[in-house]
Enzyme design. Sequence first.
Site, mmCIF file in Angstrom:
data_model
loop_
_atom_site.group_PDB
_atom_site.id
_atom_site.type_symbol
_atom_site.label_atom_id
_atom_site.label_comp_id
_atom_site.label_asym_id
_atom_site.label_seq_id
_atom_site.Cartn_x
_atom_site.Cartn_y
_atom_site.Cartn_z
ATOM 1 N N LYS A 182 45.812 10.029 -11.057
ATOM 2 C CA LYS A 182 47.160 10.601 -11.119
ATOM 3 C C LYS A 182 47.581 11.077 -9.730
ATOM 4 C CE LYS A 182 49.651 14.156 -13.882
ATOM 5 N NZ LYS A 182 49.486 15.142 -14.965
ATOM 6 N N SER A 218 52.839 14.948 -18.825
ATOM 7 C CA SER A 218 53.199 14.438 -17.533
ATOM 8 C C SER A 218 52.344 13.271 -17.039
ATOM 9 C CB SER A 218 53.133 15.567 -16.507
ATOM 10 O OG SER A 218 51.800 15.978 -16.283
ATOM 11 N N SER A 261 49.460 17.591 -20.986
ATOM 12 C CA SER A 261 49.801 16.439 -20.139
ATOM 13 C C SER A 261 48.802 15.284 -20.135
ATOM 14 C CB SER A 261 50.047 16.894 -18.702
ATOM 15 O OG SER A 261 51.328 17.474 -18.599
#
Lengths: 523, 97
Positions: A80, A155, A179
Amino acid sequence: MESFWELTARELSDKLRRGECSAVEVARACLDRIAAEDATVRAFLSVEPDWALSQAEEVDRRRRAGESLGPLAGVPVAVKDNLCVQGRVTSCASRMLAHFRSPYDATVVDRLLKAGAIIVGKTNLDEFAMGGSTETSAFQFTRNPWDVERIPGGSSGGAAACVAARMVPLSVGSDTGGSIRQPAALCGISGLKPTYGRVSRFGLVAFASSLDQIGPLAQSAEDCALLLEVLAGHDPRDATSLDRPVPRYASELEGAIKGLRIGWVPEHFTEGLDGEVGEAVREALRIYEDLGAELVEVASPHARYAVAAYYIIAPSEASSNLARYDGVHYGYRTDEKAMLADLEEERRLLRESGDEAALEEIDSALVRLYRRSRAGGFGAEVKRRIMLGTYALSAGYYDAYYLKALKVRRLIRQDYDRAFSQVDVIAGPVTPSPAFRLGEKTSDPLAMYLFDLYTVGANLAGLPAMAIPCGFSREGLPIGLHLQAPALEEVRLLRAAHALQRNTDWHRRRPGSHIAARSELRG
Amino acid sequence: MAISEQEIRKVALLARLELTPEEARLMATQLSRVLEYMELLNSVDTQGVEPLALAVEVTNVLREDRVTPGLDRESALANAPHRDDECYRVPAVLGET
């Protein structure tokens, strides 16, 4: 012959170990798959073909030389884009950090590289991980591989979508209020948020430091276990990192479900829960019962306050953490000449109008530099949360909002403590509905926040929690099952998840290819 | 609880954000709605409840007081938007009119 992209991390790593394929072959196949699928899915913010291939060559060289290799040797992984990789851009999907190059590796990146994993690129997210749909990214929308008109969740939307579309077998995300679990659920894959402190946060760009935790996303609980084993462990560079031995998660998966006490919370199945999601989750509970688990109703009287407490605590911490973006040390800076000219013009107008009081109060050049740089660097959702947090922490409101939320946080934690004195895990839905359409909730921040109601509790209480696929809606959208356990009981979670995956095949389903969808979009 | 545009402007200064009048208006509407929802917390009895700031209650950890290399100057300055050989550059803060 099966293509490499169809394999799980476990299968790939076994093949590599047996010498049935090389790391370079696997890396090439992975890069080809990304090139084909990601033109539509747009999960990656950056792909690093040259670096990936050189990492793979090194693994192959070491294998040929008979050197000992790490547990993920040759297995591709995506990271990420809020995790620092030395010398490479860590953008947090923000204009603020669009050109920021990390001066060091995050501890988890360091661990991945030592384990022999091949980092192929960095995935899209909501700006600074603030959001539940990856739509607040300053750079691109990521599409849900099951329906490209829908959001992948967030997210860690890119992190989930790239695994769901089988671009990579493993992906590392972060979870502050859901997330990892929410996008895993909406994309039909498995994702685990570990106990707070289990994985070092060093090199993770801070959002809400008392809630942030890094964890794995993969096709199965088994692959999550494999990756967690690499990520977890004490790190002196993170003061909240737990100095406790790391279990061999991947070797602890087998275990009878008979006698496992699974708690369920009645409030999870009432107002606001989509009927198909409720049905799929109840069906998963029935399967556990068939396997010999005992279902126990547990109370969670403060669960309904979790979103309110979370959306005071997380923005408060964020407003403090994001104070570091000042246009001076690193990140976006407004055009200084234009800013100074505007300020001079404002002063001139005030002098002419004789407004001494306003002239007295006008920003200094430095303050204006901060304000305008932050205004230009942050997107709307990040600004909203900074404002909300600043307000909640400001004089006169601190007790009513921030302190109150921290007290409710303790009550939520006590609910969990009581529940876990009666049951081993708590099961329920991850999200109130399957993936919604792009743009559906962007104009309504509160609706977006309320979508987190089942996931934020585990962050507030610091507990490990997992999302695994448990069915599909009639429209063909994945549905997730949420499993939560007491602190440091990741083994228990993974065992329960693995047991369901041995008895169902939801996790083996995958969306159709997007190469055709891409030409349709072009047409 | 409703939050006024004037309050929004005050908070924006504290938060070091510059908001356009349009942004300030929208922010006031949206934050008012969120804060209204937060009123839910007022119905929770928290009499005598200790606040919980960190879920896993960790104890302080001490390490040996030994000098170890940190980030060198060049690496620290490498991402600076405006710098000279050894410092970050900011607009003049002294002698402003």
